[in-house]
Scaffold this active site. Structure first.
Site, short mmCIF file in Angstrom:
data_model
loop_
_atom_site.label_atom_id
_atom_site.label_comp_id
_atom_site.label_asym_id
_atom_site.label_seq_id
_atom_site.Cartn_x
_atom_site.Cartn_y
_atom_site.Cartn_z
N LYS A 89 10.58 -16.24 -43.75
CA LYS A 89 9.49 -16.05 -43.10
C LYS A 89 8.65 -14.93 -43.50
CE LYS A 89 11.36 -17.24 -39.17
NZ LYS A 89 12.84 -17.58 -39.58
N THR A 90 9.16 -13.86 -43.09
CA THR A 90 8.81 -12.66 -43.68
C THR A 90 8.24 -12.46 -45.02
OG1 THR A 90 10.06 -11.41 -42.05
CG2 THR A 90 8.81 -10.13 -43.57
N ASP A 134 6.13 -11.05 -36.16
CA ASP A 134 7.42 -11.66 -36.07
C ASP A 134 7.87 -12.00 -34.49
OD1 ASP A 134 9.69 -12.46 -37.07
OD2 ASP A 134 10.51 -10.83 -37.31
N THR A 183 11.55 -18.73 -34.37
CA THR A 183 12.66 -19.20 -34.39
C THR A 183 12.52 -20.16 -33.32
OG1 THR A 183 13.81 -17.46 -33.14
CG2 THR A 183 14.09 -17.46 -35.36
N ARG A 242 19.24 -14.68 -46.32
CA ARG A 242 19.46 -13.31 -45.98
C ARG A 242 20.84 -13.07 -45.90
NH1 ARG A 242 16.94 -12.19 -40.47
NH2 ARG A 242 15.07 -12.22 -41.61
#
Length: 362
Positions: A89-90, A134, A183, A242
Site C-alpha cells: 500500500k505504501t 497509514d 488493514t 514484505r
C-alpha cells in the site's frame, strides 16, 4: 464569510491556530527518500508501475486514473488502499506520486490527534501533493468529519477559542490527493469511505509473484540467489512481499557465513528452519495461536482470549496474523469466535475433537 486564497503564516501569538504539520515523512519531488523510511527497505521498493510485481487489477486501474489526471493537469481523485499488512500500500502511494511527478507526504493516523494537527498538515501541502495516511481507520470520528470538506471542496472550517469568543476560521487548501491505507476498511464510516473516489483492495500474492520479487530484491542487494532458493523463500513468505524481503535479508547473512555468498536451496532451508519458519510459512506466533485454539477442544474462542494466551495485542492478531491463517484454511472466524479448522489440527499433528467445528459449512 470572506475567504482568503490561502491561510497566512501562523504567528506565535496566534493562540488556537493550528500547529505546523506533525512529524511524518515527506520528500519533495518523486525521487527523494523520506527521512523516516528505513533506508534498507526503501532500496527494495519499486519506484514505477513498470517495476511493481503483482496486484495486476489494482495497478492497471491506477495507471488509467493517474494518466487521466496527469493529462488534465488536475489532482488525482482520493484513493483508499485496503488489505493485510505488507502487500504494497505504501509503495503504491509512492509510485502514484512518482508517476504524477508531484510531492509526496506520508504520515500515520495516530500522529494526527487534534484538528489543529490536521489543518497544519493540509495547509502546508503544495498543489497536487499525494498525502499518504497509514492506518487511516484509526483517525478519530472528529478528524474524519473535518476531512469531508477538505476532500470534496478543499477547505476546512476550524473553530477557535470557546464560548462567546468562539469564531470560525476557514482555511482554503490547494488541491491534493489523499491516499488512505487500512488493514480494516470496515472500521471506516460509510460517509468517509464514500469520499474516496478510487477504492482498491489488495490481495495476497501468488508464490510465482513472490519468487519474482525475491529475485528482483536479491539483484538490488547484490545477492546471487538460486532459482530454487527464491522459490523456497516465496513458498514460506505468507504470500506477503514484505515478509519475503525480510527473509531474504536474513538469509543473505546465512549465505555469507555458511557459504560463499550464494544463496542456495540448502542454505535457504537451513536458515528458514533456524528462523522458525516452517514449510507453509507459519512462524512461532502462528503456531502458538493454533495451539491456543486447539486447547479449547473445538469450542469458539474470542480474539481477546487468544491474545492473552499468546501474549500479543488483539489488534495485531486480527491485522497481522489472522488474515493469512484464515485465508490459508488454518482457522475459522465465526460469529461466536475463532475455531481451529481441520487443516490447523493437521498442521499441529492433532486429531479434531469429536463434534468440533472444523469446516465453515457443515
Amino acid at each position: 464569510m470572506a475567504r482568503a486564497p490561502f491561510p497566512p503564516r501562523r504567528k506565535k501569538a496566534d493562540a488556537g491556530l493550528p500547529e505546523p504539520a506533525p512529524a511524518g515523512e515527506r520528500h519533495v519531488g518523486p525521487q527523494s527518500a523520506g527521512a523516516d523510511e528505513d533506508a534498507f527497505e526503501a532500496t527494495l521498493r519499486p519506484q514505477r508501475f513498470a517495476d511493481f510485481v503483482g496486484q495486476e487489477r489494482v495497478v492497471e486501474n491506477l495507471k488509467v486514473y493517474v494518466k487521466a489526471a496527469d493529462k488534465r493537469g488536475e489532482a488525482l481523485d482520493h484513493i483508499l488502499l485496503s488489505g493485510p499488512p505488507g502487500l504494497g500500500k505504501t509503495t503504491l502511494a509512492r509510485i502514484v506520486a512518482n508517476e504524477l511527478g508531484v510531492d509526496f507526504h506520508g504520515t500515520a493516523a495516530p500522529a494526527l490527534k487534534k484538528p489543529g494537527d490536521l489543518v497544519g498538515l493540509l495547509t502546508s501541502l503544495p498543489e497536487r501533493t499525494v498525502l499518504f495516511i497509514d492506518e487511516v481507520h484509526r483517525l478519530s470520528a472528529a478528524l474524519e468529519e473535518y476531512l469531508y470538506s477538505a476532500m470534496e471542496d478543499y477547505f476546512i472550517d476550524l473553530t477557535v477559542d470557546q464560548g462567546a469568543a468562539a469564531r470560525p476560521i476557514r482555511f482554503n487548501l490547494r488541491p491534493f490527493t489523499l491516499v488512505g491505507a487500512t488493514t480494516r476498511d470496515g472500521l471506516l464510516s460509510r460517509p468517509f469511505q464514500d469520499r474516496f473516489g478510487i477504492p482498491q483492495k489488495l490481495a495476497f500474492y501468488s508464490a510465482d509473484e513472490l519468487a519474482l520479487i525475491v529475485k528482483r530484491s536479491a539483484g538490488i542487494l547484490g545477492v546471487k540467489t538460486e532459482k530454487e532458493a527464491a522459490a523456497e523463500i516465496a513458498a514460506r513468505a505468507r504470500k506477503t512481499p514484505r515478509i519475503a524481503n525480510r527473509l531474504l535479508r536474513r538469509l543473505r547473512d546465512w549465505a555469507e557465513v555458511e557459504g560463499d555468498g550464494t544463496l542456495t536451496l540448502a542454505i535457504a532451508r537451513k536458515g528458514l528452519e533456524r528462523e522458525g519458519v516452517d514449510a507453509l510459512g507459519l512462524d512461532g506466533m502462528d503456531r502458538r495461536i493454533l495451539e491456543s485454539l486447539a486447547k479449547h477442544g473445538g469450542q469458539p474462542v474470542g480474539v481477546k482470549t487468544v491474545a492473552v494466551m499468546v501474549g500479543e495485542e488483539p489488534d495485531t492478531i486480527e491485522d497481522v496474523y489472522e488474515p493469512f491463517l484464515i485465508q490459508g484454511g488454518f482457522i475459522l472466524k465465526t460469529p461466536r469466535g475463532r475455531v481451529l479448522a481441520a487443516r490447523g489440527y493437521e498442521h499441529l499433528g492433532l486429531r479434531p475433537p469429536k463434534g468440533a467445528e472444523t469446516e465453515l459449512f457443515q
